[in-house]
Design a protein around this motif. Structure first.
Motif, PDB file in Angstrom:
ATOM      1  N   GLU A  32       0.815  -1.224   0.000  1.00  0.00           N
ATOM      2  CA  GLU A  32       0.000   0.000   0.000  1.00  0.00           C
ATOM      3  C   GLU A  32       0.846   1.272   0.000  1.00  0.00           C
ATOM      4  OE1 GLU A  32      -3.150   0.514  -0.410  1.00  0.00           O
ATOM      5  OE2 GLU A  32      -3.744  -1.597  -0.506  1.00  0.00           O
ATOM      6  N   GLY A  33       2.148   1.122  -0.280  1.00  0.00           N
ATOM      7  CA  GLY A  33       2.993   2.291  -0.512  1.00  0.00           C
ATOM      8  C   GLY A  33       3.845   2.755   0.634  1.00  0.00           C
ATOM      9  N   ALA A  34       3.767   2.091   1.776  1.00  0.00           N
ATOM     10  CA  ALA A  34       4.575   2.508   2.928  1.00  0.00           C
ATOM     11  C   ALA A  34       6.029   2.096   2.759  1.00  0.00           C
ATOM     12  CB  ALA A  34       4.013   1.912   4.212  1.00  0.00           C
ATOM     13  N   SER A  35       6.911   2.901   3.306  1.00  0.00           N
ATOM     14  CA  SER A  35       8.304   2.508   3.491  1.00  0.00           C
ATOM     15  C   SER A  35       8.370   1.764   4.812  1.00  0.00           C
ATOM     16  CB  SER A  35       9.207   3.749   3.519  1.00  0.00           C
ATOM     17  OG  SER A  35      10.554   3.388   3.799  1.00  0.00           O
ATOM     18  N   VAL A  36       8.578   0.458   4.740  1.00  0.00           N
ATOM     19  CA  VAL A  36       8.438  -0.412   5.900  1.00  0.00           C
ATOM     20  C   VAL A  36       9.791  -0.645   6.573  1.00  0.00           C
ATOM     21  CG1 VAL A  36       7.836  -2.742   6.648  1.00  0.00           C
ATOM     22  CG2 VAL A  36       6.395  -1.555   4.989  1.00  0.00           C
ATOM     23  N   HIS A  37       9.814  -0.427   7.876  1.00  0.00           N
ATOM     24  CA  HIS A  37      10.996  -0.712   8.695  1.00  0.00           C
ATOM     25  C   HIS A  37      10.643  -1.855   9.641  1.00  0.00           C
ATOM     26  CE1 HIS A  37      13.490   2.780   7.489  1.00  0.00           C
ATOM     27  NE2 HIS A  37      12.298   3.303   7.224  1.00  0.00           N
ATOM     28  N   ILE A  38      11.324  -2.974   9.449  1.00  0.00           N
ATOM     29  CA  ILE A  38      11.047  -4.183  10.205  1.00  0.00           C
ATOM     30  C   ILE A  38      12.078  -4.341  11.313  1.00  0.00           C
ATOM     31  CG2 ILE A  38      10.842  -6.701  10.082  1.00  0.00           C
ATOM     32  CD1 ILE A  38      10.234  -6.299   7.043  1.00  0.00           C
ATOM     33  N   LEU A  39      11.606  -4.375  12.562  1.00  0.00           N
ATOM     34  CA  LEU A  39      12.499  -4.577  13.706  1.00  0.00           C
ATOM     35  C   LEU A  39      12.363  -6.013  14.183  1.00  0.00           C
ATOM     36  CD1 LEU A  39      12.328  -1.469  13.533  1.00  0.00           C
ATOM     37  CD2 LEU A  39      12.407  -1.424  16.033  1.00  0.00           C
ATOM     38  N   GLU A  40      13.498  -6.720  14.221  1.00  0.00           N
ATOM     39  CA  GLU A  40      13.500  -8.124  14.619  1.00  0.00           C
ATOM     40  C   GLU A  40      14.728  -8.428  15.458  1.00  0.00           C
ATOM     41  OE1 GLU A  40      11.719 -10.750  14.595  1.00  0.00           O
ATOM     42  OE2 GLU A  40      10.162 -10.528  13.076  1.00  0.00           O
ATOM     43  N   LEU A  41      14.547  -9.318  16.424  1.00  0.00           N
ATOM     44  CA  LEU A  41      15.679  -9.780  17.221  1.00  0.00           C
ATOM     45  C   LEU A  41      16.595 -10.648  16.373  1.00  0.00           C
ATOM     46  CD1 LEU A  41      17.024  -9.939  20.018  1.00  0.00           C
ATOM     47  CD2 LEU A  41      15.555 -11.907  20.519  1.00  0.00           C
ATOM     48  N   ASN A  42      16.002 -11.593  15.650  1.00  0.00           N
ATOM     49  CA  ASN A  42      16.739 -12.435  14.707  1.00  0.00           C
ATOM     50  C   ASN A  42      16.307 -12.051  13.297  1.00  0.00           C
ATOM     51  OD1 ASN A  42      17.977 -14.072  16.789  1.00  0.00           O
ATOM     52  ND2 ASN A  42      15.942 -14.964  17.116  1.00  0.00           N
ATOM     53  N   THR A  43      17.255 -11.591  12.507  1.00  0.00           N
ATOM     54  CA  THR A  43      16.896 -10.922  11.256  1.00  0.00           C
ATOM     55  C   THR A  43      16.849 -11.827  10.027  1.00  0.00           C
ATOM     56  OG1 THR A  43      19.222 -10.329  10.865  1.00  0.00           O
ATOM     57  CG2 THR A  43      17.856  -8.739  12.091  1.00  0.00           C
ATOM     58  N   ALA A  44      17.171 -13.102  10.163  1.00  0.00           N
ATOM     59  CA  ALA A  44      17.282 -13.963   8.979  1.00  0.00           C
ATOM     60  C   ALA A  44      15.985 -13.991   8.175  1.00  0.00           C
ATOM     61  CB  ALA A  44      17.687 -15.372   9.389  1.00  0.00           C
ATOM     62  N   ALA A  64      18.116  -4.956  13.182  1.00  0.00           N
ATOM     63  CA  ALA A  64      18.284  -5.871  14.308  1.00  0.00           C
ATOM     64  C   ALA A  64      18.039  -5.099  15.596  1.00  0.00           C
ATOM     65  CB  ALA A  64      19.689  -6.466  14.308  1.00  0.00           C
ATOM     66  N   CYS A  65      17.101  -5.571  16.405  1.00  0.00           N
ATOM     67  CA  CYS A  65      16.748  -4.817  17.608  1.00  0.00           C
ATOM     68  C   CYS A  65      16.063  -5.719  18.621  1.00  0.00           C
ATOM     69  CB  CYS A  65      15.824  -3.650  17.243  1.00  0.00           C
ATOM     70  SG  CYS A  65      15.403  -2.575  18.629  1.00  0.00           S
ATOM     71  N   ASP A  66      16.510  -5.645  19.855  1.00  0.00           N
ATOM     72  CA  ASP A  66      15.843  -6.276  20.988  1.00  0.00           C
ATOM     73  C   ASP A  66      14.960  -5.215  21.619  1.00  0.00           C
ATOM     74  OD1 ASP A  66      15.062  -7.372  23.398  1.00  0.00           O
ATOM     75  OD2 ASP A  66      17.045  -8.080  23.977  1.00  0.00           O
ATOM     76  N   VAL A  67      13.643  -5.337  21.443  1.00  0.00           N
ATOM     77  CA  VAL A  67      12.752  -4.274  21.897  1.00  0.00           C
ATOM     78  C   VAL A  67      12.751  -4.115  23.413  1.00  0.00           C
ATOM     79  CG1 VAL A  67      11.239  -4.393  19.879  1.00  0.00           C
ATOM     80  CG2 VAL A  67      10.716  -5.792  21.898  1.00  0.00           C
ATOM     81  N   SER A  68      13.247  -5.115  24.132  1.00  0.00           N
ATOM     82  CA  SER A  68      13.318  -4.993  25.591  1.00  0.00           C
ATOM     83  C   SER A  68      14.482  -4.120  26.041  1.00  0.00           C
ATOM     84  CB  SER A  68      13.428  -6.375  26.234  1.00  0.00           C
ATOM     85  OG  SER A  68      14.707  -6.951  26.012  1.00  0.00           O
ATOM     86  N   ARG A  69      15.370  -3.766  25.099  1.00  0.00           N
ATOM     87  CA  ARG A  69      16.539  -2.936  25.399  1.00  0.00           C
ATOM     88  C   ARG A  69      16.295  -1.513  24.900  1.00  0.00           C
ATOM     89  NH1 ARG A  69      21.599  -5.391  25.322  1.00  0.00           N
ATOM     90  NH2 ARG A  69      22.362  -3.232  25.412  1.00  0.00           N
ATOM     91  N   GLN A  70      16.091  -0.585  25.825  1.00  0.00           N
ATOM     92  CA  GLN A  70      15.772   0.779  25.405  1.00  0.00           C
ATOM     93  C   GLN A  70      16.909   1.423  24.627  1.00  0.00           C
ATOM     94  OE1 GLN A  70      14.904   4.766  27.810  1.00  0.00           O
ATOM     95  NE2 GLN A  70      13.149   3.356  27.886  1.00  0.00           N
ATOM     96  N   ASP A  71      18.147   1.102  24.961  1.00  0.00           N
ATOM     97  CA  ASP A  71      19.270   1.688  24.229  1.00  0.00           C
ATOM     98  C   ASP A  71      19.243   1.268  22.760  1.00  0.00           C
ATOM     99  OD1 ASP A  71      19.850  -0.953  24.951  1.00  0.00           O
ATOM    100  OD2 ASP A  71      22.002  -0.593  25.130  1.00  0.00           O
ATOM    101  N   GLN A  72      18.937  -0.001  22.505  1.00  0.00           N
ATOM    102  CA  GLN A  72      18.855  -0.462  21.126  1.00  0.00           C
ATOM    103  C   GLN A  72      17.684   0.180  20.395  1.00  0.00           C
ATOM    104  OE1 GLN A  72      19.077  -4.686  20.431  1.00  0.00           O
ATOM    105  NE2 GLN A  72      20.661  -5.002  21.993  1.00  0.00           N
TER     106      GLN A  72
END
Length: 257
Positions: A32-44, A64-72
């Protein structure tokens, strides 16, 4: 001519966007035209998905991002720099009642399902304020609405997600930020198949049938059905909708009697 795509030129951030429901949402939003940013702990798996999206003419980036880590989370969101849409989809499950749920179990659920959602909201809302508004969709669950056996920690986490949805919706009304949530019943994803195989070895077909029929409509939802509702709520068509939770449950909440 103006594009007829519902999310044209919008930046969408989707946590857990590489598999299951998140994958369906990523595909739908990109189409639908969005620029999608996918955040995943394991990126494969997310990398494979992003290639599929780009091959179809869409735009997708994996982080690559661990959502439980605020710094990341802060580092990733700062790098993206813009957010029109946030879908807080990343989550984990746990089977157990209050007696069988250990402190470690509870902390693990809290760190991803509650703190992870908070971290994303904490990072993204300021960008939306700068941008003049945005749409947030949190993934709650029927577990936030009804009592489910052996889902103590999970139910607590999804109840918190529902409550956070209301709080954010109220606090940011005047910034043009809408916040809603979805409460799916069981959705047929690879996660469900893995869950059944792990917890009910040798009884997979039987348990799949049982879990399917727990929805009065007689089956589990398809990920694409969840994505279609997510698309509507994150699009400008839903501009008058905020502070609501939408059960997408095959009648589970109201018709299981």
């Amino acid at each position: 001519m103006m594009s007829t795509k519902k999310l044209n030129s919008k930046t969408a951030i989707i946590t857990g966007g590489g598999s299951g429901i998140g994958r369906a949402i990523s595909l739908c939003f990109a189409a639908e035209g969005a620029s999608v940013h996918i955040l995943e702990l394991n990126t494969a798996t997310a990398d494979v998905l992003a290639e599929e999206i780009r091959a179809g003419g869409g735009t997708a980036t994996v982080h690559a991002c661990d959502v439980s880590r605020q710094d990341q989370v802060l580092a990733v969101i700062h790098g993206i720099g813009k957010a029109d849409i946030l879908v807080n989809n990343a989550g984990i499950a746990h089977v157990g009642n209050v007696e069988t749920t250990s402190e470690a179990d509870f902390d693990r659920i809290y760190s991803v399902n509650i703190k992870g959602a908070y971290n994303m909201l904490h990072a993204v809302v300021p960008l939306m304020k700068e941008n003049g508004g945005g749409a947030i969709l949190n993934m709650a669950s029927i577990a936030a609405w009804v009592g489910l056996s052996d889902r103590f920690a999970y139910s607590a986490s999804k109840g918190a997600v529902y409550a956070m949805t209301l709080s954010v919706a109220r606090d940011y009304l005047h910034y043009g930020i809408r916040c809603n949530s979805l409460s799916p019943a069981r959705v047929h994803t690879p996660f469900v198949d893995g869950f059944i195989a792990k917890n009910y070895p040798g009884r997979e077909a039987e348990m799949f049938e049982t879990l399917s029929k727990s929805q009065p409509i007689g089956r589990m939802a398809k990920p694409e059905e969840i994505a279609s509702l997510a698309l509507y709520l994150c699009s400008d068509e839903a501009a008058f909708i905020t502070g609501n939770d939408y059960p997408i449950d095959g009648g589970f909440i109201k018709l299981n009697n």
